[in-house]
Scaffold this motif. Structure first.
Motif, PDB file in Angstrom:
ATOM      1  N   UNK A  11      50.796  32.320  36.373  1.00 39.67           N
ATOM      2  CA  UNK A  11      50.283  32.808  37.694  1.00 39.67           C
ATOM      3  C   UNK A  11      51.467  32.853  39.132  1.00 39.67           C
ATOM      4  N   UNK A  12      51.925  30.797  38.957  1.00 38.87           N
ATOM      5  CA  UNK A  12      53.038  31.011  39.340  1.00 38.87           C
ATOM      6  C   UNK A  12      54.201  31.249  39.558  1.00 38.87           C
ATOM      7  N   UNK A  13      54.952  31.515  38.330  1.00 40.87           N
ATOM      8  CA  UNK A  13      56.157  32.179  37.591  1.00 40.87           C
ATOM      9  C   UNK A  13      56.046  33.943  38.434  1.00 40.87           C
ATOM     10  N   UNK A  14      54.830  34.215  38.289  1.00 43.71           N
ATOM     11  CA  UNK A  14      54.230  36.012  38.376  1.00 43.71           C
ATOM     12  C   UNK A  14      54.479  35.877  39.984  1.00 43.71           C
ATOM     13  N   UNK A  15      53.697  35.188  40.777  1.00 43.53           N
ATOM     14  CA  UNK A  15      54.134  35.106  42.028  1.00 43.53           C
ATOM     15  C   UNK A  15      55.983  35.005  42.435  1.00 43.53           C
ATOM     16  N   UNK A  16      56.382  33.860  41.974  1.00 43.24           N
ATOM     17  CA  UNK A  16      57.599  33.831  42.808  1.00 43.24           C
ATOM     18  C   UNK A  16      58.484  35.118  42.141  1.00 43.24           C
ATOM     19  N   UNK A  17      57.950  35.161  40.955  1.00 45.04           N
ATOM     20  CA  UNK A  17      59.108  36.483  40.712  1.00 45.04           C
ATOM     21  C   UNK A  17      58.571  38.176  41.578  1.00 45.04           C
ATOM     22  N   UNK A  18      56.992  37.789  41.832  1.00 43.38           N
ATOM     23  CA  UNK A  18      57.019  38.884  42.636  1.00 43.38           C
ATOM     24  C   UNK A  18      56.660  39.066  44.723  1.00 43.38           C
ATOM     25  N   UNK A  56      33.493  31.493  40.426  1.00 46.43           N
ATOM     26  CA  UNK A  56      35.088  31.995  40.178  1.00 46.43           C
ATOM     27  C   UNK A  56      35.816  32.208  41.065  1.00 46.43           C
ATOM     28  N   UNK A  57      36.302  31.194  40.744  1.00 46.32           N
ATOM     29  CA  UNK A  57      37.986  30.698  41.550  1.00 46.32           C
ATOM     30  C   UNK A  57      38.709  31.603  40.884  1.00 46.32           C
ATOM     31  N   UNK A  58      39.723  32.008  41.811  1.00 47.48           N
ATOM     32  CA  UNK A  58      40.864  33.500  40.889  1.00 47.48           C
ATOM     33  C   UNK A  58      42.067  33.054  42.432  1.00 47.48           C
ATOM     34  N   UNK A  59      43.297  33.017  41.883  1.00 47.19           N
ATOM     35  CA  UNK A  59      44.321  33.989  42.284  1.00 47.19           C
ATOM     36  C   UNK A  59      45.161  34.274  41.368  1.00 47.19           C
ATOM     37  N   UNK A  60      45.530  36.042  42.319  1.00 48.46           N
ATOM     38  CA  UNK A  60      46.457  37.060  41.189  1.00 48.46           C
ATOM     39  C   UNK A  60      46.072  38.341  42.071  1.00 48.46           C
ATOM     40  N   UNK A  61      47.645  39.260  41.684  1.00 47.46           N
ATOM     41  CA  UNK A  61      48.029  40.118  42.288  1.00 47.46           C
ATOM     42  C   UNK A  61      47.281  41.375  41.760  1.00 47.46           C
ATOM     43  N   UNK A  62      46.446  42.391  43.054  1.00 40.78           N
ATOM     44  CA  UNK A  62      45.532  42.932  42.537  1.00 40.78           C
ATOM     45  C   UNK A  62      46.516  44.596  43.107  1.00 40.78           C
ATOM     46  N   UNK A  63      46.190  45.094  42.603  1.00 36.85           N
ATOM     47  CA  UNK A  63      45.649  46.879  43.679  1.00 36.85           C
ATOM     48  C   UNK A  63      44.855  47.241  44.284  1.00 36.85           C
ATOM     49  N   UNK A 282      50.036  37.906  34.130  1.00 39.36           N
ATOM     50  CA  UNK A 282      48.547  37.280  34.217  1.00 39.36           C
ATOM     51  C   UNK A 282      47.695  38.041  34.803  1.00 39.36           C
ATOM     52  N   UNK A 283      48.842  38.765  36.387  1.00 38.71           N
ATOM     53  CA  UNK A 283      47.514  38.900  36.811  1.00 38.71           C
ATOM     54  C   UNK A 283      46.478  40.550  36.624  1.00 38.71           C
ATOM     55  N   UNK A 284      47.232  40.756  35.656  1.00 43.81           N
ATOM     56  CA  UNK A 284      46.504  41.466  35.002  1.00 43.81           C
ATOM     57  C   UNK A 284      45.398  41.347  34.297  1.00 43.81           C
ATOM     58  N   UNK A 285      45.018  40.566  33.327  1.00 40.36           N
ATOM     59  CA  UNK A 285      44.336  40.140  31.896  1.00 40.36           C
ATOM     60  C   UNK A 285      43.419  39.059  33.204  1.00 40.36           C
ATOM     61  N   UNK A 286      43.819  38.865  34.211  1.00 40.21           N
ATOM     62  CA  UNK A 286      42.714  38.003  35.112  1.00 40.21           C
ATOM     63  C   UNK A 286      41.899  39.189  35.079  1.00 40.21           C
ATOM     64  N   UNK A 287      42.392  40.357  35.846  1.00 44.09           N
ATOM     65  CA  UNK A 287      41.473  41.102  37.059  1.00 44.09           C
ATOM     66  C   UNK A 287      40.788  41.489  35.445  1.00 44.09           C
ATOM     67  N   UNK A 288      41.147  41.847  34.453  1.00 43.15           N
ATOM     68  CA  UNK A 288      40.447  42.519  33.446  1.00 43.15           C
ATOM     69  C   UNK A 288      39.282  41.751  33.019  1.00 43.15           C
ATOM     70  N   UNK A 289      39.699  40.873  32.564  1.00 42.57           N
ATOM     71  CA  UNK A 289      38.475  39.607  32.050  1.00 42.57           C
ATOM     72  C   UNK A 289      37.845  39.937  32.751  1.00 42.57           C
ATOM     73  N   UNK A 290      37.731  39.032  33.881  1.00 38.99           N
ATOM     74  CA  UNK A 290      36.981  38.551  34.213  1.00 38.99           C
ATOM     75  C   UNK A 290      36.204  40.131  35.644  1.00 38.99           C
ATOM     76  N   UNK A 291      36.443  41.463  35.635  1.00 41.59           N
ATOM     77  CA  UNK A 291      35.763  42.452  36.253  1.00 41.59           C
ATOM     78  C   UNK A 291      35.305  42.650  34.715  1.00 41.59           C
ATOM     79  N   UNK A 292      36.076  42.519  33.455  1.00 43.70           N
ATOM     80  CA  UNK A 292      34.600  43.189  32.710  1.00 43.70           C
ATOM     81  C   UNK A 292      33.106  42.678  32.174  1.00 43.70           C
ATOM     82  N   UNK A 293      33.630  40.591  32.042  1.00 44.18           N
ATOM     83  CA  UNK A 293      32.580  39.703  31.990  1.00 44.18           C
ATOM     84  C   UNK A 293      31.782  39.964  33.384  1.00 44.18           C
ATOM     85  N   UNK A 294      32.624  40.043  34.335  1.00 44.26           N
ATOM     86  CA  UNK A 294      31.541  40.554  35.627  1.00 44.26           C
ATOM     87  C   UNK A 294      30.230  41.503  35.757  1.00 44.26           C
TER      88      UNK A 294
END
Length: 579
Positions: A11-18, A56-63, A282-294
């Protein structure tokens, strides 16, 4: 999968790039423990979602945008005052800790350039979002932690910020071979546990994968291994850490059918038996995984009452079935009593009064048998006694045979509803199942006797050869799919001898390829109680040969000529269509 140090590194790498160099345009606090930043970057507008929720602590990029409360909370107002329109200069992760530090520069009230740091701690129930000044002193946090709440660290305005070291774990990014081996040998627990309890940011799943790649049993204690084997383990551990250092991440979700099993920032070799879906983010992974799980968790919770109704009815039906089988077994000797009565009538005319038994030739078998007699009764009365017992058991047998069939049908029907609850994916699915239970008399309708009309579509897939395949979600939908939607020339599939969905393949008058038959069979296997089995027997037949008996329950059909195939229940390569 824990939100471990490896995931945080990705996540840190992705946030740095974005986000590096981006300006904070908006700050919102949708929930008491959530923040949503809108950031303008050269690549366009980005949204950063941060949750310090204990569950459910999280940090990611989202639309996805979330509505904010009418009045912004104090922490949100503080951030807006200090870093609104601030520029993100650096995003870092200390060691392999589950911490992300976002450094922001901004102009203060006098126009001077200032530095602030937003610290995001993803640590389960101890998660927090802490806002610090350039000297590392806490300005405020989304959760205040007093000395009464924690003896390790206070998180309050004015206190110095530091990372608590409560576990005494070592930094996996800097550990050498000797320290690695010595540290593990000090642990009396199994090897896998020794790894993730000794080194920061390593989760149990990652520790298991490192052991798997090294070919070592994670259940054996480190002391049972020689140093050369532990050095071999260290080398595998180092390969893993080198990928983390180099940022060679491969975000992936592993699924078991449609159910997400695990996610990871790196590939997991010991999960190769599950379906793997790789992603670029990795943001897409976190969003899809937890959205589906929820979604699955929410549906599971909402279906709890229906499951209780079905399970209670099933337990009663099974107990009734066992009792009826036992009672039916007691009638197995009924024919014997009929023979006794006939033989007493045939040979008992010359019996002396008070005789206790009659030995006679059984003309049905040609062998002699001995018949017990009541000495106080005449031969005719003994004969009538046996005929009466025979007739009673015959009536019992006939009644129980019918009841046993009905109870067996009840069990099969309730198991089909249980299967429908297992594959339900929306509240509309649950509403249709509840309506079926009401119509069947298992649930009482509230307030009105009018039938509720529900609109709910079956599941839709497309075979590799381009044929449309439809799967019923419950018994009502199975009936509609089979007898209203399908044409006579379409093919019908169902798991043999197991509750499950009706599967229809629309042929359009074509002769189906073998591959489409196999894929339809896999869908019938997956959406049945036999799901997960390596081999499931599937019956398939043209729809015109499938009939519904008069008065039959929803989902119940008969067919007398069919084909069969043995197939697995892996549907990962079959394309689903979102109607």
């Amino acid at each position: 999968m824990a939100f471990d140090g490896t995931t945080v590194a990705a996540v840190t790498k992705e946030l740095t790039e974005q986000l590096s160099g981006g300006r904070i345009a908006k700050i919102a606090q949708p929930e008491t423990d959530e923040l949503l930043f809108t950031i303008k970057t050269p690549q366009g507008q980005k949204r950063l979602y941060i949750s310090a929720s204990a569950s459910l602590p999280l940090i990611y990029l989202t639309n996805v945008n979330k509505p904010s409360p009418m009045n912004a909370p104090n922490f949100c107002m503080l951030l807006r005052k200090h870093i609104g329109n601030g520029r993100i200069t650096r995003i870092t992760q200390p060691g392999l800790e589950r911490i992300i530090q976002i450094q922001i520069e901004h102009l203060d009230d006098l126009g001077d350039l200032c530095q602030k740091t937003l610290v995001v701690e993803i640590m389960g129930k101890h998660s927090n979002i802490i806002f610090c000044d350039a000297d590392g002193r806490i300005i405020d946090s989304i959760k205040h932690i007093s000395a009464q709440m924690s003896s390790v660290r206070e998180v309050l305005p004015g206190r110095p910020y530091f990372i608590p070291d409560t576990m005494g774990k070592k930094n996996p990014l800097t550990v050498d071979a000797d320290t690695f081996i010595f540290t593990l040998k000090e642990k009396p627990c199994p090897l896998g546990k020794a790894i993730y309890t000794s080194f920061t940011g390593i989760s149990p799943v990652i520790a298991e994968d490192i052991c798997f790649l090294a070919g070592m049993d994670s259940g054996i204690t480190p002391k049972e291994y020689e140093d050369d084997l532990l050095f071999h383990l260290y080398r595998q551990f180092s390969y893993y850490i080198e990928d983390v250092k180099a940022g060679n991440f491969h975000p992936v979700i592993y699924t078991d059918g449609e159910t997400p099993k695990e996610f990871s920032a790196l590939l997991l070799s010991h999960f190769d038996t599950f379906t793997k879906q790789e992603y670029d983010s990795i943001s897409e992974v976190l969003h899809i995984y937890y959205a589906t799980k929820n979604t699955l968790t929410r549906i599971r919770q909402k279906s709890a009452d229906l499951r209780h109704v079905v399970q209670t009815a099933l337990e009663r039906a099974r107990k009734k079935y066992d009792l009826q089988k036992k009672q039916l077994k007691d009638t197995e000797n009924r024919e014997k009593y009929k023979v006794y009565g006939e033989l007493i009538n045939t040979y008992g005319y010359n019996l002396a009064p008070g005789t206790k038994e009659l030995t006679a030739l059984n003309y049905y078998t040609g062998k002699e048998i001995t018949i017990p007699l009541d000495p106080v009764k005449t031969p005719q009365e003994n004969s009538q006694k046996y005929f009466a017992r025979y007739n009673k058991q015959k009536r019992t047998f006939e009644a129980l045979s019918k009841l046993l069939t009905e109870t067996g049908d009840d069990i099969h029907y309730l198991e089909s509803i249980s299967n429908a609850l297992d594959i339900a994916r929306s509240e509309a699915d649950l509403a249709q199942i509840k309506e079926e239970l009401i119509e069947s008399g298992y649930v009482r309708r509230k307030y009105t006797k009018k039938k509720v009309k529900l609109k709910n579509k079956p599941m839709h897939y497309i075979s590799s050869d381009g044929y449309h395949i439809y799967v019923g979600k419950n018994n009502l939908q199975n009936d509609e799919l089979t007898f209203s939607f399908a044409n006579g020339g379409d093919w019908w599939f169902h798991a043999k001898g197991a509750p499950g969905s009706h599967v229809i393949v629309k042929t359009n008058g074509d002769e189906l390829p073998d591959r489409t038959f196999e894929e339809a069979g896999r869908l019938a296997a997956y959406y049945s109680k036999s799901r997960g089995s390596d081999k499931v027997e599937i019956d398939y037949v043209e729809k015109k040969h499938v009939k519904k008996p008069n008065g039959a329950r929803p989902g119940f059909v008969v067919y007398y000529t069919n084909y069969s195939l043995m197939i697995d229940s892996d549907i990962s390569n079959i394309k689903a269509v979102q109607d």
